[in-house]
Scaffold this motif. Sequence first.
Motif, PDB file in Angstrom:
ATOM      1  N   ALA A  27      66.732  -5.645  -7.752  1.00 37.65           N
ATOM      2  CA  ALA A  27      67.415  -4.602  -8.493  1.00 37.65           C
ATOM      3  C   ALA A  27      66.546  -3.815  -9.321  1.00 37.65           C
ATOM      4  CB  ALA A  27      68.394  -5.408  -9.358  1.00 37.65           C
ATOM      5  N   PRO A  28      67.095  -2.633  -9.695  1.00 37.49           N
ATOM      6  CA  PRO A  28      66.061  -1.758 -10.458  1.00 37.49           C
ATOM      7  C   PRO A  28      65.991  -2.554 -12.020  1.00 37.49           C
ATOM      8  CG  PRO A  28      67.819  -0.565  -9.582  1.00 37.49           C
ATOM      9  CD  PRO A  28      68.318  -2.048  -9.154  1.00 37.49           C
ATOM     10  N   ASP A  29      64.801  -2.037 -12.525  1.00 38.08           N
ATOM     11  CA  ASP A  29      64.332  -2.381 -13.739  1.00 38.08           C
ATOM     12  C   ASP A  29      64.569  -1.255 -14.550  1.00 38.08           C
ATOM     13  OD1 ASP A  29      63.432  -3.423 -16.378  1.00 38.08           O
ATOM     14  OD2 ASP A  29      61.363  -4.068 -15.591  1.00 38.08           O
ATOM     15  N   VAL A  30      65.718  -1.155 -15.146  1.00 36.59           N
ATOM     16  CA  VAL A  30      66.181  -0.031 -15.800  1.00 36.59           C
ATOM     17  C   VAL A  30      65.460   0.195 -17.115  1.00 36.59           C
ATOM     18  CG1 VAL A  30      68.349   1.204 -16.970  1.00 36.59           C
ATOM     19  CG2 VAL A  30      68.545  -0.517 -14.953  1.00 36.59           C
ATOM     20  N   SER A  31      64.938  -0.780 -17.639  1.00 40.06           N
ATOM     21  CA  SER A  31      64.097  -0.584 -18.753  1.00 40.06           C
ATOM     22  C   SER A  31      62.885   0.345 -18.630  1.00 40.06           C
ATOM     23  CB  SER A  31      63.781  -2.024 -19.525  1.00 40.06           C
ATOM     24  OG  SER A  31      62.717  -2.874 -18.875  1.00 40.06           O
ATOM     25  N   SER A  89      74.526 -11.471 -12.779  1.00 40.27           N
ATOM     26  CA  SER A  89      74.020 -11.859 -11.634  1.00 40.27           C
ATOM     27  C   SER A  89      74.078 -10.529 -10.636  1.00 40.27           C
ATOM     28  CB  SER A  89      74.579 -12.911 -10.625  1.00 40.27           C
ATOM     29  OG  SER A  89      76.064 -12.468 -10.668  1.00 40.27           O
ATOM     30  N   VAL A  90      74.765  -9.531 -11.156  1.00 46.45           N
ATOM     31  CA  VAL A  90      74.740  -8.428 -10.563  1.00 46.45           C
ATOM     32  C   VAL A  90      74.323  -7.078 -11.476  1.00 46.45           C
ATOM     33  CG1 VAL A  90      76.461  -6.531  -9.566  1.00 46.45           C
ATOM     34  CG2 VAL A  90      76.741  -9.040  -8.985  1.00 46.45           C
ATOM     35  N   GLY A  91      73.574  -6.241 -10.861  1.00 45.44           N
ATOM     36  CA  GLY A  91      72.929  -5.299 -11.990  1.00 45.44           C
ATOM     37  C   GLY A  91      73.321  -3.799 -11.609  1.00 45.44           C
ATOM     38  N   ILE A  92      72.565  -2.929 -12.124  1.00 49.78           N
ATOM     39  CA  ILE A  92      72.806  -1.429 -11.698  1.00 49.78           C
ATOM     40  C   ILE A  92      72.404  -1.277 -10.304  1.00 49.78           C
ATOM     41  CG2 ILE A  92      71.662   0.543 -11.961  1.00 49.78           C
ATOM     42  CD1 ILE A  92      73.601   0.463 -14.077  1.00 49.78           C
ATOM     43  N   PRO A  93      73.287  -0.583  -9.428  1.00 50.46           N
ATOM     44  CA  PRO A  93      74.172   0.404  -9.803  1.00 50.46           C
ATOM     45  C   PRO A  93      75.712  -0.131 -10.285  1.00 50.46           C
ATOM     46  CG  PRO A  93      73.975   0.733  -7.467  1.00 50.46           C
ATOM     47  CD  PRO A  93      73.025  -0.366  -8.070  1.00 50.46           C
ATOM     48  N   PHE A 103      80.144  -1.837 -20.927  1.00 45.18           N
ATOM     49  CA  PHE A 103      80.025  -1.874 -19.574  1.00 45.18           C
ATOM     50  C   PHE A 103      79.688  -0.521 -18.982  1.00 45.18           C
ATOM     51  CE2 PHE A 103      81.563  -6.355 -20.256  1.00 45.18           C
ATOM     52  CZ  PHE A 103      80.646  -7.009 -20.079  1.00 45.18           C
ATOM     53  N   VAL A 104      79.011  -0.418 -18.039  1.00 52.39           N
ATOM     54  CA  VAL A 104      78.857   0.796 -17.414  1.00 52.39           C
ATOM     55  C   VAL A 104      78.329   0.421 -15.829  1.00 52.39           C
ATOM     56  CG1 VAL A 104      78.337   2.383 -19.247  1.00 52.39           C
ATOM     57  CG2 VAL A 104      76.256   1.092 -17.956  1.00 52.39           C
ATOM     58  N   GLY A 105      78.646   1.397 -15.055  1.00 52.64           N
ATOM     59  CA  GLY A 105      78.165   1.225 -13.512  1.00 52.64           C
ATOM     60  C   GLY A 105      79.570   1.519 -12.621  1.00 52.64           C
ATOM     61  N   LEU A 106      79.135   1.394 -11.128  1.00 49.49           N
ATOM     62  CA  LEU A 106      80.018   1.743 -10.126  1.00 49.49           C
ATOM     63  C   LEU A 106      81.342   0.783 -10.322  1.00 49.49           C
ATOM     64  CD1 LEU A 106      79.183   2.245  -6.427  1.00 49.49           C
ATOM     65  CD2 LEU A 106      81.207   1.022  -7.074  1.00 49.49           C
ATOM     66  N   ASP A 107      81.010  -0.614 -10.647  1.00 49.11           N
ATOM     67  CA  ASP A 107      82.181  -1.349 -10.654  1.00 49.11           C
ATOM     68  C   ASP A 107      83.115  -0.868 -11.865  1.00 49.11           C
ATOM     69  OD1 ASP A 107      81.242  -2.976  -8.687  1.00 49.11           O
ATOM     70  OD2 ASP A 107      80.649  -4.465  -9.849  1.00 49.11           O
ATOM     71  N   VAL A 108      82.562  -0.713 -12.892  1.00 53.10           N
ATOM     72  CA  VAL A 108      83.213  -0.095 -14.296  1.00 53.10           C
ATOM     73  C   VAL A 108      84.194   1.231 -13.721  1.00 53.10           C
ATOM     74  CG1 VAL A 108      83.298   0.609 -16.484  1.00 53.10           C
ATOM     75  CG2 VAL A 108      81.659  -1.281 -15.724  1.00 53.10           C
ATOM     76  N   ASP A 109      83.612   2.071 -13.220  1.00 52.31           N
ATOM     77  CA  ASP A 109      84.149   3.552 -12.642  1.00 52.31           C
ATOM     78  C   ASP A 109      85.223   3.225 -11.865  1.00 52.31           C
ATOM     79  OD1 ASP A 109      82.703   4.705 -14.585  1.00 52.31           O
ATOM     80  OD2 ASP A 109      81.344   5.606 -13.019  1.00 52.31           O
ATOM     81  N   LEU A 110      85.070   2.267 -10.938  1.00 53.54           N
ATOM     82  CA  LEU A 110      85.929   2.137  -9.922  1.00 53.54           C
ATOM     83  C   LEU A 110      87.369   1.429 -10.545  1.00 53.54           C
ATOM     84  CD1 LEU A 110      86.888   2.414  -6.882  1.00 53.54           C
ATOM     85  CD2 LEU A 110      85.761   0.245  -6.522  1.00 53.54           C
ATOM     86  N   ALA A 111      87.231   0.290 -11.276  1.00 53.56           N
ATOM     87  CA  ALA A 111      87.984  -0.540 -11.787  1.00 53.56           C
ATOM     88  C   ALA A 111      88.900   0.347 -12.728  1.00 53.56           C
ATOM     89  CB  ALA A 111      87.443  -1.970 -12.520  1.00 53.56           C
ATOM     90  N   SER A 112      88.151   1.057 -13.560  1.00 51.95           N
ATOM     91  CA  SER A 112      88.906   1.930 -14.443  1.00 51.95           C
ATOM     92  C   SER A 112      89.996   2.787 -13.992  1.00 51.95           C
ATOM     93  CB  SER A 112      87.857   2.951 -15.440  1.00 51.95           C
ATOM     94  OG  SER A 112      87.051   2.078 -16.016  1.00 51.95           O
ATOM     95  N   ALA A 113      89.664   3.559 -12.522  1.00 54.74           N
ATOM     96  CA  ALA A 113      90.322   4.444 -11.851  1.00 54.74           C
ATOM     97  C   ALA A 113      91.442   3.616 -11.271  1.00 54.74           C
ATOM     98  CB  ALA A 113      89.447   4.977 -10.520  1.00 54.74           C
ATOM     99  N   VAL A 114      91.117   2.322 -10.622  1.00 51.50           N
ATOM    100  CA  VAL A 114      92.190   1.344 -10.209  1.00 51.50           C
ATOM    101  C   VAL A 114      93.379   1.222 -11.241  1.00 51.50           C
ATOM    102  CG1 VAL A 114      92.723  -0.904  -9.507  1.00 51.50           C
ATOM    103  CG2 VAL A 114      90.979   0.398  -8.450  1.00 51.50           C
ATOM    104  N   ALA A 115      92.715   0.689 -12.391  1.00 51.69           N
ATOM    105  CA  ALA A 115      93.653   0.597 -13.605  1.00 51.69           C
ATOM    106  C   ALA A 115      94.464   1.713 -13.917  1.00 51.69           C
ATOM    107  CB  ALA A 115      93.114   0.065 -14.725  1.00 51.69           C
ATOM    108  N   ASP A 116      93.999   2.904 -13.923  1.00 54.03           N
ATOM    109  CA  ASP A 116      94.723   4.340 -14.077  1.00 54.03           C
ATOM    110  C   ASP A 116      95.760   4.529 -12.848  1.00 54.03           C
ATOM    111  OD1 ASP A 116      93.430   5.071 -16.404  1.00 54.03           O
ATOM    112  OD2 ASP A 116      92.359   6.727 -15.393  1.00 54.03           O
ATOM    113  N   GLU A 117      95.380   4.104 -11.711  1.00 50.97           N
ATOM    114  CA  GLU A 117      96.420   4.261 -10.622  1.00 50.97           C
ATOM    115  C   GLU A 117      97.637   3.288 -10.815  1.00 50.97           C
ATOM    116  OE1 GLU A 117      97.889   6.200  -7.419  1.00 50.97           O
ATOM    117  OE2 GLU A 117      95.770   6.808  -8.220  1.00 50.97           O
ATOM    118  N   LEU A 118      97.357   2.191 -11.347  1.00 48.37           N
ATOM    119  CA  LEU A 118      98.410   1.171 -11.608  1.00 48.37           C
ATOM    120  C   LEU A 118      99.188   1.523 -12.863  1.00 48.37           C
ATOM    121  CD1 LEU A 118      96.624  -2.194 -10.358  1.00 48.37           C
ATOM    122  CD2 LEU A 118      98.286  -0.766  -9.270  1.00 48.37           C
TER     123      LEU A 118
END
Length: 330
Positions: A27-31, A89-93, A103-118
């Motif tokens: 995984a990328p070392d974001v630091s 155990s799961v990092g960026i992206p 929290f930030v990342g693809l999972d966060v954006d997608l889950a937020s969009a799912v919640a909005d849809e619901l």
Amino acid sequence: MRSQTSKVVAPIMAGLLLSLALGGCDAPDVSQLASVPDRLAGLAQGIPDPLAKTGVEEALAARATKSPQVSDAALVTPGTLTVGLKSSSVGIPFCAQLEGGEFVGLDVDLASAVADELGLKVSFVSVPSASGALGKSCDVVMDTRAGDSSSAAAVGGYAQSATAFFHKGQTGVAKVEDLSSKTVGLQDGSVSQKALRSTGLVMEEKTFANLNEAFAALDVGGVDYVLCDAYSGAFLSMGCKDIAFAGTLDAPVTQGIGVLPTNTELQGGIKSALDTLQSNGIEDGIRSRWLGGMPQLGDTSQVREVPAPVQEEPAEEAAPAEAGSNAASV
């Protein structure tokens, strides 16, 4: 209802410089990635965002006033979709936690969009796995594979796990003859290094302390390819000029959203929300923000006819000594 997908990217990502220190995990070392804020600010400003295309803005506005599509009985907290993230155990992206706890990342954006849809609010918690968390500390767990656990049903397929090659220049999916005898950059001790060594593909390995260094070498021609986790590579390639996905070494494994198997109401709601996000372009917009132009992975994205490892011939047993040679006299 306002989701985290609508926030400005650059200020959020600036905090990533204070977050992860990943080693040996593909995984990328974001630091070490000082260009993250500037790079994602550029993405937000300089690349057409599918979230803003005609039709999608209307969909976002409609969701802001949407009534809940899932009953409170199907949720840990009434009116809120509580999302479990495997942040250890799961990092960026997919996800990262900033110094302030956000929290930030693809999972966060997608889950937020799912919640909005619901028609729900959204909150996030860190969980080690779906087992023991679903139905207790969270409603869903991101990055869940079918069969991972009997305690989770994987809904949808928003991501794929695979080891992938990246190359300088748009070459499409590489062939074995393209890869053979070429120099490949690898994170030392990584899953990808082990995956390559389990094949009969002959490449000259050049190892690096982290993927950031491997991609920097690829960018200046120090290696011909980089082999790493597909999604990590896609994220890092966005910061390099003309580096592209060149095929997966192994068959991609689909990852979905984990839901308690007995919670059929929520399963149906999540599936419906994902279908809508895929059809109206919002999921594509989220993917492009974190993965650039990497396509969905499938059978056609895999390098074909990768040779099997060469089996070493067993050593022949020495013939027994014959009388009259070097045998002892009796």
